[in-house]
Enzyme design. Structure first.
Site, PDB file in Angstrom:
ATOM      1  N   SER A 109       0.832  -1.203   0.000  1.00 38.99           N
ATOM      2  CA  SER A 109       0.000   0.000   0.000  1.00 38.99           C
ATOM      3  C   SER A 109       0.870   1.258   0.000  1.00 38.99           C
ATOM      4  CB  SER A 109      -0.951  -0.080   1.207  1.00 38.99           C
ATOM      5  OG  SER A 109      -1.911   0.931   1.153  1.00 38.99           O
ATOM      6  N   ASP A 159     -10.219  -4.026  -4.846  1.00 31.86           N
ATOM      7  CA  ASP A 159      -9.501  -3.045  -4.013  1.00 31.86           C
ATOM      8  C   ASP A 159     -10.117  -1.661  -4.213  1.00 31.86           C
ATOM      9  OD1 ASP A 159      -7.732  -1.254  -2.888  1.00 31.86           O
ATOM     10  OD2 ASP A 159      -5.932  -2.242  -3.641  1.00 31.86           O
ATOM     11  N   HIS A 189      -8.096  -4.754  -0.585  1.00 35.72           N
ATOM     12  CA  HIS A 189      -6.837  -4.041  -0.353  1.00 35.72           C
ATOM     13  C   HIS A 189      -5.913  -4.797   0.611  1.00 35.72           C
ATOM     14  CE1 HIS A 189      -4.374  -0.476  -0.826  1.00 35.72           C
ATOM     15  NE2 HIS A 189      -4.224  -0.393   0.483  1.00 35.72           N
TER      16      HIS A 189
HETATM   17  C1  MLT Z   1      -1.332   5.942  -0.087  1.00 31.28           C
HETATM   18  O1  MLT Z   1      -1.694   6.908   0.555  1.00 31.28           O
HETATM   19  O2  MLT Z   1      -0.156   5.671  -0.322  1.00 31.28           O
HETATM   20  C2  MLT Z   1      -2.411   5.079  -0.625  1.00 31.28           C
HETATM   21  O3  MLT Z   1      -3.619   5.759  -0.572  1.00 31.28           O
HETATM   22  C3  MLT Z   1      -2.511   3.783   0.082  1.00 31.28           C
HETATM   23  C4  MLT Z   1      -2.784   3.989   1.535  1.00 31.28           C
HETATM   24  O4  MLT Z   1      -1.833   4.155   2.277  1.00 31.28           O
HETATM   25  O5  MLT Z   1      -3.952   3.955   1.948  1.00 31.28           O
END
Ligand code: MLT
Length: 214
Positions: A109, A159, A189
């Site tokens: 992520s 996701d 996700h």
């Molecule tokens: C981010 O902010 O890098 C993406 O939205 C993934 C997350 O951290 O939720």
């Protein structure tokens, strides 16, 4: 070289009898340096593990760079933090004595997004990348030169955060010369066991001859 900014981190050396590579573990929003250690060990049992904690706090939740809203990134901060993290990896190689040419990122992520940014901005830092639920960190003005550096992108069809963006990321990494494998799974996700299984098979197949996994 000036001392790189330091990170709270964990370093686990490779098992004594091996001289394998190092996995750079990059957690998601709200995570920390402990989160991905078991995943890293499962993916690459013989590798050293370097796991920093993101230095940005969003309502108390660690991240690797600032965002303005969900999926809207602070580009200036992202660029600065990407260089900061790449410098930390180089410093850590000297400090812990691992081979700086054999570092593979495994990011989830937010951690996948800074790993992708590092491929685009500091490609010399990584020998490869495992990007779990990644998005496009930014659209580069000039294509990066990735010279066949392999990347595994593990995306979830359900996701709600990344949506279709992994497809665009795969495209732009390919345009830069990366050897990209994009796998879509019927999942959301969060991480699932199949991520670990696919990542560990990919690592074995891609790095079998390169002494990354000995
Ligand atoms: C981010 O902010 O890098 C993406 O939205 C993934 C997350 O951290 O939720």
């Amino acid at each position: 070289m000036p001392q790189a900014t330091t990170y709270v981190h964990r370093f686990e050396p490779a098992p004594a009898t091996t001289a394998g590579g190092t996995l750079l573990l990059l957690h998601g929003t709200g995570g920390n340096e402990n989160d991905l250690l078991p995943v890293g060990r499962a993916i690459a049992p013989d590798a050293a593990l370097l796991s920093p904690r993101g230095r940005v706090l969003e309502n108390g939740m660690p991240r690797f760079f600032r965002r303005l809203a969900e999926g809207v990134f602070d580009h200036e901060d992202l660029v600065a933090r990407t260089h900061e993290l790449a410098d930390f990896v180089a410093e850590s190689a000297k400090r812990y004595g691992f081979d700086a040419r054999r570092v593979i990122a495994a990011g989830f992520s937010n951690g996948a997004n800074i790993a992708a940014s590092m491929m685009l901005l500091r490609p010399e830092t990584l020998a490869g990348a495992i990007l779990l639920r990644p998005m496009v960190p930014f659209e580069p003005a000039t294509p990066a030169v990735l010279d066949g550096i392999p990347a595994l992108l593990l995306a979830g069809r359900e996701d709600p955060i990344a949506g279709q963006t992994p497809a665009r990321l795969a495209e732009l990494l390919r345009e830069a010369g990366s050897d990209v494998e994009l796998v879509w799974q019927e999942t959301g996700h969060g991480l699932v066991q199949a991520d670990v299984d696919i990542a560990s098979r990919w690592l074995r197949a891609r790095f079998a001859d390169s002494e990354f996994l000995r």
